[in-house]
Scaffold this active site. Structure first.
Site: not given
Ligand SMILES: NC(=O)C1=CN([C@@H]2O[C@H](COP(=O)(O)OP(=O)(O)OC[C@H]3O[C@@H](n4cnc5c(N)ncnc54)[C@H](OP(=O)(O)O)[C@@H]3O)[C@@H](O)[C@H]2O)C=CC1
Ligand SMILES: O=C(O)C1=N[C@H](C(=O)O)C[C@H](O)C1
Length: 244
Positions: A9, A38, A75-76, A101-102, A129, A133
């Protein structure tokens, strides 16, 4: 009201998703979970959205499925082995939606690429990217390459022409299902992808740009609203968008 919990979050996507859910009249944000929290609070949710890390998603997904929750995975890094495992754990009526990808434009880009792939000799994917990433190639590029490879296999097409026999530094990139995939990480970028297609005398470039993470939010909200209507395991937003 659909009750939503968000994993990751405080992250870039998780925080944006929390704000979007809070702003939606038909959704209620009931749980925010980050690293070290938790997960039990997620049991109050109807749907859990995961935006964590490729190394964390498998454990989170198994936990949510075993808790009987509907899950939307953003998550990827969700591979075939994990998908098979999840299929085996799902209870009747339970839904898991894995969305590489959303972005609506990204969904269309992947479909257009798969449509075009059988008409060209060569196809390569370039994903670009932001430099924070964690993984490469992106989930979007992996999914695109899989869709392109499936379309080409159905059309009886093999790999594109390539005379390279000497590439000590890996300059030709990775291959996913036989499709070359190249990853760029650059300050100033958010999430972008080009699919390059070529035959004698012409090329076609299909490009999508997410310029801000708000571009993903309509898809995230749609997934939260509709996931329960799609029991079983679904990959991609396509089925929810009524594209056909
Ligand atoms: N499907 C889509 O359209 C998109 C997908 N993504 C994907 O989403 C994922 C997250 O991207 P992004 O938001 O940029 O990454 P960030 O690193 O900004 O955010 C990830 C968050 O998850 C937390 N986290 C890590 N491990 C855990 C866990 N086990 N339980 C709970 N929280 C955890 C991290 O905490 P901490 O920093 O403390 O490690 C951090 O706050 C990536 O895989 C990315 O590729 C991104 C954009 C679009
Ligand atoms: O990490 C990102 O930023 C993104 N992750 C997703 C991916 O791995 O394809 C979606 C988008 O490309 C952004």
């Amino acid at each position: 009201m659909i009750k939503v919990g968000v994993l990751g979050a405080q992250g870039r996507m998780g925080s944006e998703a929390c704000a979007a859910v809070r702003g939606a009249e038909d959704l209620e944000l009931v749980a925010r979970v980050d690293m070290g929290d938790d997960r039990e609070v997620l049991r109050a949710a109807d749907v859990v959205v995961d935006f964590t890390h490729p190394a964390a998603v498998a454990d989170n997904l198994r936990w949510c499925v075993d808790a009987g929750l509907h899950v939307v995975v953003g998550t990827s890094g969700v591979g075939e082995d994990l998908l098979d495992d999840v299929r085996g754990r799902l209870q009747p009526g339970q839904a898991v939606l894995v969305v590489p990808n959303f972005g609506i434009g990204a969904v269309l880009m992947m479909r257009f690429a798969a449509q075009a792939a059988r008409f060209y000799d060569s196809v390569e994917v370039v994903e670009l990217h932001h430099p924070r990433k964690a993984d490469a190639p992106s989930g979007t590029a992996t999914r695109t390459a899989q869709m392109i490879a499936a379309a080409r296999a159905e059309a009886g097409l093999g790999p594109g022409p390539d005379a390279t026999t000497h590439d000590p530094d890996g300059a030709r990139g990775a291959t996913v299902d036989g499709i070359p995939v190249h990853a760029v990480r650059m300050a100033g970028l958010v999430a972008h992808q080009e699919v390059l297609l070529g035959s004698e005398g012409e090329t076609l470039t299909i490009r999508h740009d997410s310029l801000h993470r708000s571009s993903f939010m309509p898809g995230v909200l749609l997934a939260c609203r509709k996931v329960a209507e799609h029991p079983g395991l679904t990959v991609g937003l396509d089925d929810l968008l009524d594209l056909d």
